[in-house]
Design a protein around this motif. Structure first.
Motif, short mmCIF file in Angstrom:
data_model
loop_
_atom_site.label_atom_id
_atom_site.label_comp_id
_atom_site.label_asym_id
_atom_site.label_seq_id
_atom_site.Cartn_x
_atom_site.Cartn_y
_atom_site.Cartn_z
N SER A 116 0.89 -1.33 -0.02
CA SER A 116 0.07 -0.02 0.19
C SER A 116 0.83 1.18 -0.09
O SER A 116 0.04 2.33 -0.17
CB SER A 116 -0.79 0.03 1.02
OG SER A 116 -2.00 -0.96 1.20
N THR A 117 2.28 1.09 0.10
CA THR A 117 2.81 2.53 0.15
C THR A 117 2.84 3.13 -1.58
O THR A 117 2.95 4.15 -1.65
CB THR A 117 4.35 2.11 0.15
OG1 THR A 117 4.91 1.14 -0.59
CG2 THR A 117 4.67 1.76 1.59
N LEU A 118 2.50 2.23 -2.25
CA LEU A 118 2.22 2.45 -3.72
C LEU A 118 0.93 3.41 -3.96
O LEU A 118 0.71 4.11 -4.92
CB LEU A 118 2.17 1.32 -4.62
CG LEU A 118 2.47 1.77 -6.26
CD1 LEU A 118 3.89 2.19 -6.31
CD2 LEU A 118 1.76 0.98 -7.13
N LYS A 119 0.06 3.41 -2.90
CA LYS A 119 -1.15 4.19 -2.92
C LYS A 119 -0.80 5.55 -3.19
O LYS A 119 -1.85 6.63 -3.40
CB LYS A 119 -1.99 3.95 -1.68
CG LYS A 119 -2.71 2.46 -1.66
CD LYS A 119 -3.55 2.18 -0.41
CE LYS A 119 -4.08 0.99 -0.47
NZ LYS A 119 -4.61 0.55 0.86
N ILE A 120 0.22 6.09 -2.60
CA ILE A 120 0.74 7.48 -3.03
C ILE A 120 0.66 8.04 -4.45
O ILE A 120 0.13 8.98 -4.81
CB ILE A 120 2.34 7.61 -2.37
CG1 ILE A 120 2.36 7.46 -1.03
CG2 ILE A 120 2.82 9.18 -2.98
CD1 ILE A 120 3.92 7.53 -0.53
N MET A 121 1.15 7.02 -5.36
CA MET A 121 1.19 7.26 -6.74
C MET A 121 -0.17 7.17 -7.25
O MET A 121 -0.67 7.70 -8.07
CB MET A 121 2.10 6.08 -7.27
CG MET A 121 2.02 6.32 -8.92
SD MET A 121 3.00 4.91 -9.56
CE MET A 121 4.59 5.21 -8.95
N THR A 122 -1.12 5.93 -6.82
CA THR A 122 -2.31 5.83 -7.13
C THR A 122 -3.11 6.86 -6.87
O THR A 122 -4.14 7.60 -7.55
CB THR A 122 -2.97 4.46 -6.61
OG1 THR A 122 -2.17 3.49 -6.72
CG2 THR A 122 -4.24 4.40 -7.23
N ILE A 134 -3.17 -1.13 -5.41
CA ILE A 134 -2.68 -1.10 -4.21
C ILE A 134 -1.17 -1.80 -3.61
O ILE A 134 -0.82 -2.34 -2.78
CB ILE A 134 -3.57 -1.98 -3.23
CG1 ILE A 134 -3.94 -3.44 -3.84
CG2 ILE A 134 -5.05 -1.44 -3.36
CD1 ILE A 134 -4.81 -4.44 -2.87
N GLY A 135 -0.36 -1.61 -4.74
CA GLY A 135 1.06 -1.91 -4.92
C GLY A 135 1.08 -3.55 -4.72
O GLY A 135 2.25 -3.81 -4.28
N GLN A 136 0.19 -4.34 -5.34
CA GLN A 136 0.39 -5.89 -5.42
C GLN A 136 0.53 -6.25 -6.89
O GLN A 136 0.83 -5.39 -7.86
CB GLN A 136 -0.93 -6.41 -4.92
CG GLN A 136 -0.85 -6.21 -3.47
CD GLN A 136 0.15 -7.21 -2.46
OE1 GLN A 136 0.93 -7.86 -3.00
NE2 GLN A 136 -0.39 -6.99 -1.19
N ALA A 192 3.33 10.19 6.12
CA ALA A 192 3.89 8.84 5.84
C ALA A 192 2.88 7.98 5.30
O ALA A 192 1.59 8.53 4.93
CB ALA A 192 4.16 8.25 7.38
N LYS A 193 3.05 6.92 4.86
CA LYS A 193 2.40 5.75 4.35
C LYS A 193 2.68 4.22 4.50
O LYS A 193 4.01 4.04 4.44
CB LYS A 193 2.00 5.95 2.63
CG LYS A 193 0.98 5.00 2.23
CD LYS A 193 -0.25 5.38 2.55
CE LYS A 193 -1.31 4.30 2.09
NZ LYS A 193 -1.20 3.32 3.21
N THR A 194 1.95 3.70 5.11
CA THR A 194 2.34 2.25 5.30
C THR A 194 1.73 1.32 4.36
O THR A 194 1.25 1.59 3.41
CB THR A 194 1.65 1.65 6.73
OG1 THR A 194 0.11 1.88 6.38
CG2 THR A 194 1.63 2.45 7.70
N GLY A 195 2.42 0.04 4.55
CA GLY A 195 2.19 -1.13 3.52
C GLY A 195 2.67 -2.40 3.67
O GLY A 195 3.48 -2.57 4.62
#
Length: 545
Positions: A301-307, A413-415, A493-496
């Motif tokens: 889910s850190t990629l949700k920054i980009m999404t 969602i980074g998967q 921040a962003k978690t994943g």
């Protein structure tokens, strides 16, 4: 055979006579000459042993091999391996190319079929000599065709850093040494900062000559891949080092080294958003593979920054606008759910979904995007992912392939097929922080005038402001709050978490910023992002840089 071993022929059969070294027990009478190949007599074929080697066989075989190697008898030692042709030249080069002599090998107690040992030797070259000491291990196996107990050959037996096809050498170094310094002029060494070892080796290979130094006398590992740098093991006589200034910050690097050591497998990178300068790179274990900059795995889910940036740019959401967050959502054949199937009440905002890491809030918007390749375009055009980064060392620059249907939903969602490392995620966070991609560098561009990668466009001020507001919320009261509690300044921040290859415990990902420093970390099988990777990022951010 330098030890004095002789080969005699008796009745048409070769017999190894070790003359004073004590290898009579390992004569090849009636058996194969050369590891695990050859033929046996009919009477012997019924006597071939099977099953794991016994403790006595392990002790005898390992002692015979180690004694022969220590005596400089590569031929005798290679006969006690399951790969004579592969082991013989490597063992011979130990004395011939690497000039290593006076070898004393001390085995430790066997652990199953493995035998650990320490090596103490002397390297000598043109009147200069120096001691060399290290530890390694070997494994004893049963020969497949002979039934003999043999050493399972691997180059790491000779030295733990020796890889297939690589060679140990001693002589005048191929490139001058360098004195690498951080951006403030503080000297960086691999002894104090072990994670920088492969980076410093690469910088020396690339910039040693242009930095104005002169080569010394060294022992090194010359890799089979010519694109990889030599690995220095010992310096017999120092050359004149050339100075190479890096973008590293010694304080941040020290914090990064300390933080990753708390976990068995962890990586972290810190980047300065306003310039792209890499301030810290650390890995545990600090091996020759720089996972922080060369690794490839799903970042969760850190990629949700980009999404989120893509959805904001398309006007499909706003930070304070409503966003549905049901417990699960389906796109084509892929059903995606939130952690423990949580949901948010009607009227919840997109910021709340982002801060709580709601997967379904993102997946439900794919139909509205109406372009399965939109995320891949956002990655390249805004965040510089997949471009040819020229940081000064070898890097893997991230990948968001164009996908369709369920695979595209997983990417949101980074998967799925998304591939990132800590450097890539630190850069994505840095881009979100300022709105503009600045290619990360570990040495200034002015050092060699290389062409840096540039993104097609920046985020608008409005999107940048909304994106950083959502990251601030994550750090203040969302899933990153606990990890970021000790971090000061303007922070976000962003978690994943990401499951790779069906693993039982997910990899822990975390990325964040504090003022003008962004950092990202991954801890293998660390669980939730805030639990393991979060504290790693927080420790680096507290150090500043």
């Amino acid at each position: 055979m330098r030890s004095g071993a002789k080969v005699a022929v008796i009745g048409g059969v070769f017999v190894l006579m070790a003359g004073g070294i004590g290898y009579g027990a390992y004569s090849m009478l009636g058996d194969t000459v050369g590891g695990d190949g050859g033929t046996r007599s009919a009477s012997e074929s019924s006597k071939v042993k099977t099953g794991p080697p016994s403790a006595e066989e392990i002790a005898e075989t390992s002692k015979g091999f180690l004694d022969a190697w220590a005596a400089g008898d590569a031929a005798a030692a290679s006969l006690l391996t399951n790969n004579e042709s592969g082991s013989a030249p490597v063992l011979a080069s130990y004395g011939e190319d690497a000039r290593i002599g006076k070898v004393k090998i001390t085995p430790g107690p066997a652990i199953g079929t493995k035998v650990p040992y320490t090596v103490k030797a002397t390297v000598s070259y043109e009147g200069k000599s120096k001691p060399l000491a290290y530890a390694s291990e070997l494994t004893v196996v049963r020969g497949l065709t002979t039934g003999k107990a043999l050493v399972d050959w691997a180059p790491t037996i000779v030295h733990p850093q020796l890889t297939e096809g690589a060679t140990l050498r001693t002589g005048e170094a191929s490139t001058p040494t360098i004195e690498a310094v951080d951006h403030n002029g503080k000297v960086l060494t691999k002894e104090k900062y072990p994670s920088l070892g492969p980076i410093l080796d690469t910088l020396r290979e690339k910039y040693g000559e242009s930095a104005g130094g002169s080569p010394g006398i060294e022992t090194w590992i010359e890799p089979a891949d010519e694109t990889q740098p030599d690995v220095n093991l010992l310096t017999l006589a120092k050359g004149k080092p050339g100075k190479v200034r890096t973008t590293i910050d010694a304080g941040a690097q020290e914090a990064a080294e300390r933080a990753v050591k708390k976990y068995a497998e962890a990586s972290v990178v810190a980047v300065k958003p306003s310039t792209g300068a890499i301030r810290a790179v650390a890995n545990n274990p600090a091996t020759g593979f720089n996972a922080a900059m060369q690794g490839k795995q799903a970042p969760g889910s850190t990629l949700k920054i980009m999404t989120a940036a893509m959805l904001l740019e398309k006007g499909l959401v706003t930070a304070n606008g409503a966003a549905e967050c049901p417990k699960e959502a389906r796109y084509y054949t892929r059903t995606i759910h939130n952690l423990k199937y949580f949901s948010l009440p009607d009227g919840s905002t997109f910021t709340q979904s982002f801060a709580r890491s709601c997967n379904t809030a993102f997946v439900k918007l794919i139909d509205d995007v109406d372009d399965d390749s939109a995320l891949a375009k956002e990655a390249r055009e805004v965040f510089g992912i997949g471009l040819d980064w020229k940081t000064g060392v070898v890097t893997t620059d991230g990948s968001v392939p164009e996908e369709v249907q369920g695979e595209a939903a997983a990417q949101y969602i980074g998967q799925g097929t998304v591939q990132m490392n800590a450097l890539n995620m630190a850069s994505i966070t840095a881009t979100a922080r300022t709105g503009t991609f600045r290619q990360p560098v570990i040495v200034p561009q002015s050092l060699d005038n290389r062409e840096l990668a540039t993104a097609t466009r920046s985020l608008s001020p409005s999107v940048t402001q909304q994106l950083t507001t959502m990251m601030r919320a994550t750090a203040a009261w969302g899933t990153g709050a606990k990890a970021m509690a000790s971090v000061g300044g303007d922070k976000g921040a962003k978690t994943g978490s990401a499951e790779v290859d069906g693993q039982d415990t997910s990899n822990s990902w975390f990325t964040g910023f504090s003022n003008d420093l962004a950092a990202a970390a991954v801890v293998q099988t660390g669980g939730h992002g805030g639990d393991a990777a979060g504290p790693v990022v927080a420790e680096v951010l507290r150090a500043g840089g």
